[in-house]
Every structure is written in structure tokens, then in C-alpha cells.
Design a protein around this motif. Sequence first.
Motif, PDB file in Angstrom:
ATOM      1  N   GLU A  61     -26.573  25.186  -8.814  1.00 37.74           N
ATOM      2  CA  GLU A  61     -25.271  24.611  -9.146  1.00 37.74           C
ATOM      3  C   GLU A  61     -24.361  25.645  -9.804  1.00 37.74           C
ATOM      4  OE1 GLU A  61     -23.926  21.788  -8.312  1.00 37.74           O
ATOM      5  OE2 GLU A  61     -25.736  21.305  -7.194  1.00 37.74           O
ATOM      6  N   HIS A  70     -17.402  30.210  -2.690  1.00 38.72           N
ATOM      7  CA  HIS A  70     -16.663  29.345  -1.760  1.00 38.72           C
ATOM      8  C   HIS A  70     -15.717  30.167  -0.882  1.00 38.72           C
ATOM      9  CE1 HIS A  70     -18.070  25.508  -3.369  1.00 38.72           C
ATOM     10  NE2 HIS A  70     -18.051  26.092  -4.557  1.00 38.72           N
ATOM     11  N   LEU A 119     -23.201  20.248   4.609  1.00 33.41           N
ATOM     12  CA  LEU A 119     -22.909  20.062   3.191  1.00 33.41           C
ATOM     13  C   LEU A 119     -21.566  19.375   3.000  1.00 33.41           C
ATOM     14  CD1 LEU A 119     -23.704  20.569   0.243  1.00 33.41           C
ATOM     15  CD2 LEU A 119     -22.588  22.816   0.411  1.00 33.41           C
ATOM     16  N   GLU A 120     -20.587  19.743   3.799  1.00 37.25           N
ATOM     17  CA  GLU A 120     -19.266  19.101   3.716  1.00 37.25           C
ATOM     18  C   GLU A 120     -19.355  17.620   4.056  1.00 37.25           C
ATOM     19  OE1 GLU A 120     -17.029  21.511   6.387  1.00 37.25           O
ATOM     20  OE2 GLU A 120     -16.607  23.078   4.903  1.00 37.25           O
ATOM     21  N   LYS A 122     -22.037  15.711   3.686  1.00 35.47           N
ATOM     22  CA  LYS A 122     -22.712  15.045   2.570  1.00 35.47           C
ATOM     23  C   LYS A 122     -21.772  14.869   1.378  1.00 35.47           C
ATOM     24  CE  LYS A 122     -26.785  14.158   4.113  1.00 35.47           C
ATOM     25  NZ  LYS A 122     -27.259  12.749   4.190  1.00 35.47           N
ATOM     26  N   GLN A 123     -20.864  15.820   1.202  1.00 32.64           N
ATOM     27  CA  GLN A 123     -19.883  15.716   0.119  1.00 32.64           C
ATOM     28  C   GLN A 123     -18.962  14.512   0.349  1.00 32.64           C
ATOM     29  OE1 GLN A 123     -19.648  17.747  -2.696  1.00 32.64           O
ATOM     30  NE2 GLN A 123     -18.157  16.225  -3.372  1.00 32.64           N
ATOM     31  N   LYS A 124     -18.574  14.290   1.604  1.00 29.65           N
ATOM     32  CA  LYS A 124     -17.733  13.126   1.938  1.00 29.65           C
ATOM     33  C   LYS A 124     -18.505  11.821   1.734  1.00 29.65           C
ATOM     34  CE  LYS A 124     -14.881  15.602   5.312  1.00 29.65           C
ATOM     35  NZ  LYS A 124     -14.532  15.737   6.758  1.00 29.65           N
ATOM     36  N   LEU A 126     -20.867  11.363  -0.418  1.00 28.53           N
ATOM     37  CA  LEU A 126     -20.962  11.159  -1.851  1.00 28.53           C
ATOM     38  C   LEU A 126     -19.676  10.553  -2.408  1.00 28.53           C
ATOM     39  CD1 LEU A 126     -22.579  11.557  -4.479  1.00 28.53           C
ATOM     40  CD2 LEU A 126     -21.556  13.846  -4.641  1.00 28.53           C
ATOM     41  N   GLU A 127     -18.545  11.015  -1.905  1.00 24.19           N
ATOM     42  CA  GLU A 127     -17.260  10.478  -2.361  1.00 24.19           C
ATOM     43  C   GLU A 127     -17.128   9.003  -1.985  1.00 24.19           C
ATOM     44  OE1 GLU A 127     -14.416  13.066  -0.589  1.00 24.19           O
ATOM     45  OE2 GLU A 127     -14.889  14.768  -1.901  1.00 24.19           O
ATOM     46  N   CYS A 151     -28.123  11.293  -1.575  1.00 21.71           N
ATOM     47  CA  CYS A 151     -27.079  12.224  -1.158  1.00 21.71           C
ATOM     48  C   CYS A 151     -27.110  13.496  -2.018  1.00 21.71           C
ATOM     49  CB  CYS A 151     -25.722  11.535  -1.270  1.00 21.71           C
ATOM     50  SG  CYS A 151     -24.417  12.348  -0.341  1.00 21.71           S
ATOM     51  N   MET A 155     -27.820  17.296  -0.771  1.00 22.48           N
ATOM     52  CA  MET A 155     -26.853  18.366  -1.049  1.00 22.48           C
ATOM     53  C   MET A 155     -27.513  19.547  -1.757  1.00 22.48           C
ATOM     54  SD  MET A 155     -23.497  16.174  -2.221  1.00 22.48           S
ATOM     55  CE  MET A 155     -22.589  17.642  -2.710  1.00 22.48           C
ATOM     56  N   LYS A 159     -27.633  23.310  -0.298  1.00 24.65           N
ATOM     57  CA  LYS A 159     -27.105  24.448  -1.063  1.00 24.65           C
ATOM     58  C   LYS A 159     -28.139  25.560  -1.171  1.00 24.65           C
ATOM     59  CE  LYS A 159     -23.771  21.842  -3.870  1.00 24.65           C
ATOM     60  NZ  LYS A 159     -23.433  21.344  -5.224  1.00 24.65           N
TER      61      LYS A 159
END
Length: 446
Positions: A61, A70, A119-120, A122-124, A126-127, A151, A155, A159
Motif C-alpha cells: 500500500e 501511478h 485492478l481498475e 476491482k476499484q470500480k 469497491l466504489e 474486493c 486488489m 497490486k
Amino acid sequence: MAVVCFSKRLSCAVNGTLFRTITTHPGVFRGCPAIHSTISHAQRAFHTSQSAMVTKILSVEEIFNKKSLHDYLKKKEMEYNSCLQSLNTENQTLGDEDVRINRTNLSVLGPLVQKIRELEEKQKELEDTQDLLKDNDPELHELAESEKEACLAAMQDLKQKILSLLIPEEESDMSDLVLEVTAGVGGQEAMLFTTEIFDMYQNFAAFHGWGFGILEVTSSELGGIRRAAASISGPLSYKKLKFEAGVHRVQRVPKTESKGRIHTSTMTVAILPQPTEISFTINPKDLRIETKRASGAGGQHVNTTDSAVRIVHLPTGQQDFRVTYLMEILYCTVAECQQERSQIKNKETAMTLLRAKLYSARLEEETSKRYQARKLQIGTKGRSEKIRTYNFSQDRITDHRIGKTVHDVHGFLQGEELLEEMIVFLQQFSEQESLLDLLEDDDQNQ
């Protein structure tokens, strides 16, 4: 956590007396530019020391919180899309070489870009799950909590895989290796400690199911090993053991000490990647092969037959040049063996050692700029150049490069879980350092 930079190893061992000789009498080597280059290198490295800095092994993290990471991932994704667009263009004007390069880049970047996109996604997810958590329905809230945990775990795994794909692989990581151990400062106690370290790595090879073949052992009449070499073969054997190279220090009361005083002794470990015939060849014209009678303990064949073999790799283009003993120490690579009664077998073993030494030197030269801050140093085997200390009175083992300490010296010397734990920490730090260097270099090049 105190961490010591991995400094570039001297390409040739130079003690203080010899160093003063070549620097105060440079005329001895006039007419040999390569020797002057070696001396210049020795002068620069002779006064360097490993400098400590405060750092730690970052979590996944913490690394992902860096803006530079990034930016780098976006750059790689843009490179991938650019290559894909070039190959998909209907009116393709690319030459064969450009097509080949683009396809190679796609195959290299493909797995990385795939994980970035996963990953993107999974990020959506999570949101969306975060929005469900705001609902007052208890069942829906419980379901959303479960989805959130799954989720986050996915992620975290993605990562870690992305970071692994970013770390540059070294050519030699999949190689087998040659292990060399040499007694340093401390007389008989150093030789006894060298025996224990050699046995530790033999046990570690057995712990991983690797092959361990003894190439040479030079024992002391008083007990212990002066020098020994072995070939180790198995999956990831070099990648795991490469950070063991350097000076190991022991602090304990020797068996021969009558007053109970603690002595400090050292020994040196060298880890040399073993090349294949395909990846590395030696010109026979560059070799000077000598035979002599074996010496030391060894049975009836000692001092009766010319079974011992010594091979000197002469500088390219210097086959007709008279190489003195001093120049040989500085500039030539030497391997010798008297382990077997057969001269032919000793020659094969000596060639194995020589190939490993030359291959290691070539790899070091090729990667010196990229890895010079992380190279392990062998140096002059002195007490102050240690990479690790084995303190028996305090029952601890401390690796000075990453500041990690584990306890149970006798358990560590068994060459199993505790040694594996130390090596894993070294690998984690090395991979992190390599990744951060990559991001820093990318920032500087922009």
C-alpha cells in the motif's frame, strides 16, 4: 530499520601492502593500460565503505501511494496502446524490424497492462460496494461488507502481482551456481567457522531439494577448512543465494580458549552464477594450463603425481605478454583443483570454477551502473567489512545490510527455516530497492 547500501564489489582482491606497492611504483606497469585501469578502479573502491541509512521495507500500500508509481503505470499502458495501434493500422507502413519490436513490446507489456486493468475494475467494484454500505437494510449491508472484504483482498493480490511484474529480472537469476568459501581472519577458529558455514549451505541445498556437488576442499591439518567450492543446481538456487556473498563474522569463545575470552573471526562467501555452454564460451587461446603435484593431506597420491591443475585466464590479446606474479593477482582470473587423483577430473573441475568466475565478472561489468548501490562486497575479508554477524554469547544473527536480527544461532546454522527467513527479507528489500530505483530513473528521464 538500519540498512546498509550494497556497495560494488572489488573486481580483484588487493591488500594494503600490495595496494601501496602499485600506487607508489606505477612505472612497473607502464605499457599495460589494462593494469592502470584496474589500479584506478582499485584506488576508487579501496577507500569506500558501506554507509548506513535509515529506511524500511515498505508495504504494498505504501508503494502504491506513491505518485511516481501511478505515473509509471500510465506510461506503460500508453506504450502498450501505442504498439497495439501501430500494428492494427490498416495502411501499415512499418518495416519488418518495427513490427518485430512492437510485437515484442506487446508480449512484454501485455501481462502488466492486463493486471492494471483488472485492478481498475476491482476499484470500480469497491466504489459500488461502498455505496451499498450506506443502505439501511441489514441483510444488504452484511452482503456489502462481505463483498468489500473480497474486493480488498483481490486488489491487494493484484497490486502485489503488478509490483512483481515491474521488477527487472536478472539474466543470471535462473542459473545454477558455484559456491566458494574461504577462511579469513582468525586462524584455526576462522577455518572451523568456514566448515560450519559450508555445511550450512549444504543443508540449505538439501532443504530445497537442490543438487550439491563438492568441487574442491582444502582442509587444515589443525582442523577446519581453508577453502572449499561446490556446485549447487536447482530451481531459483542462484536467485536465493546471491545475497549470501560477502564477509561473515563470528563472535564466540573458541574451543581452544582456556580463559573464556570471546574471539572474533571471519570467513568469506562467494556466490558465482554458473553459465551454460550456450550463454558463455572461453577461447582456449586465452588459457594457460599448469600441472603440479598435489600438496597437503590427501593420501598416497599427494606429492607423487602431477595431478593438481591450475588454469590462468590471460587478458585477451596478452597471450604473448609476460605476466608476472603481481600482475596475475591483479588482472588474471585463476582457478585450480587438486581434489581428485585424476588430472583430467581436476582439469574439468578447475574449468567449472574458472567459467563461473569469468561469467560472474562479465555480469558484474554489464550491470555495474544499474546495481552498483546494491552489489555485495567481498573486500579483504576483514572484520569491519562484515555483512552478517553470528554472535554465540548473545545467541543472535544480525544481517547488517537490512538491520534484521534473528535468534538461535545453532538453529540458523542448520540451514533451514531461519536461514530461509533471512534470505526472504534480503530478497524483499532488494526487490523494493530495484523498483524504487526504476521509478526514480523514470522521473529523471522525463
